[in-house]
Scaffold this active site. Structure first.
Site, PDB file in Angstrom:
ATOM      1  N   LYS A   8       0.854  -1.194   0.000  1.00 52.42           N
ATOM      2  CA  LYS A   8       0.000   0.000   0.000  1.00 52.42           C
ATOM      3  C   LYS A   8       0.884   1.237   0.000  1.00 52.42           C
ATOM      4  CE  LYS A   8       0.975   1.100   4.449  1.00 52.42           C
ATOM      5  NZ  LYS A   8       1.774   2.297   4.828  1.00 52.42           N
ATOM      6  N   ASP A 138      -1.264  -1.322  11.102  1.00 54.74           N
ATOM      7  CA  ASP A 138      -1.899  -1.268   9.781  1.00 54.74           C
ATOM      8  C   ASP A 138      -2.272  -2.641   9.249  1.00 54.74           C
ATOM      9  OD1 ASP A 138       0.690  -2.106   9.378  1.00 54.74           O
ATOM     10  OD2 ASP A 138       1.130  -0.730   7.743  1.00 54.74           O
TER      11      ASP A 138
END
Length: 281
Positions: A8, A138
């Protein structure tokens, strides 16, 4: 079972306040990339092997002791609640580590998902996210992997649209390690006038003036080479460029494909993709 833990980028990152537990509350946009590792998890039916997990890692070498390996920690976390059979794991590492791309967190989340499916644990998405949050701030994002506005330590997620579909992304990772704890040093938390959730819906062409990564100021002072990469991406025609997370990767968003951009970043890892839905071929 073979899976592909993707990476990401962070679109903006505001460090909002320091928490009582020593961590920080942030706000950011997690946006998925197609750049991925390869992870294979299979049941180990070899009765002569006594290890609960037989783990092999190839690709980019990662100097990490077994007790800190996120794939092994993911297995151990589920093993506490379920009587799991022994497994063989093979992780082929492609996503650079220490890059702000979430590669290790993604490997952990995909390990949870693989074990859940392989052994029919029938854990729903929200339960998988709860496990993932115990492994990293995350990690929960990678359980579903949709673009998300993240708050708290990064675990509080609200899905947002694939706003960059059709844009071309270039990610540049120099051979510079950035320590996350050190990246927070000197940061003064603050609440921005406008939320990133609001700014995300502004035209991408306006992000350069409005969307910032709070880590950049200190990191650029320590590693001016990273700032040079950001400037080069703008010089190459990016409409927005920023460091991802606490670095050291920097990405640029382009309206069209960029020819020969590799030549501008010798010695760096470089990834290019046309953004869209991760499930697209």
């Amino acid at each position: 079972m073979l899976s592909f833990p993707n990476s990401k980028i962070n679109i903006g990152l505001n460090i909002v306040e320091k928490r009582s537990d020593g961590f920080h509350n942030i706000e950011t946009i997690f946006y998925p990339l197609r750049l991925c590792d390869l992870l294979e998890v299979v049941e180990n039916k070899d009765t002569e092997i006594r290890e609960q997990v037989q783990f092999v890692q190839t690709g980019i070498p990662v100097d990490c002791p077994a007790e800190k390996n996120l794939c092994l920690r993911a297995y151990s976390l589920l093993q506490k609640d379920f009587d799991l059979p022994a497994v063989k794991m093979h992780l082929h590492k492609i996503v650079p580590f220490g890059a702000g791309l979430g590669g290790g967190s993604s490997d952990a989340a995909f390990t949870l998902k693989a074990i859940n499916e392989l052994f029919n644990l029938n854990l729903p998405v929200e339960r998988l996210k709860q496990y993932a949050t115990q492994l990293g701030s995350d990690c929960a994002f990678f359980v579903e992997g949709f673009p998300a506005y993240a708050q708290g330590k990064g675990e509080l997620l609200k899905t947002v649209p694939y706003r960059l579909a059709g844009y071309h992304l270039v990610v540049v990772k120099p051979d510079i390690p950035v320590n996350t704890a050190g990246a927070y040093a000197g940061i003064i938390p603050h609440k921005p006038e406008k939320s990133l959730h609001e700014l995300f819906y502004h035209p991408v062409e306006e992000w350069k003036q409005n969307v910032a990564n709070d880590f950049e100021e200190n990191i650029f002072k320590q590693f001016p080479e990273i700032k040079v990469i950001k400037n080069k991406l703008y010089e190459s025609g990016a409409i927005y460029a920023a460091m991802s997370g606490s670095g050291s990767s920097v990405y640029g968003i382009f309206e069209s494909a960029v020819e020969n951009i590799d030549q501008a970043f010798p010695g760096c890892f470089l990834w290019k993709e046309r953004s869209g839905f991760i499930s697209e071929e």
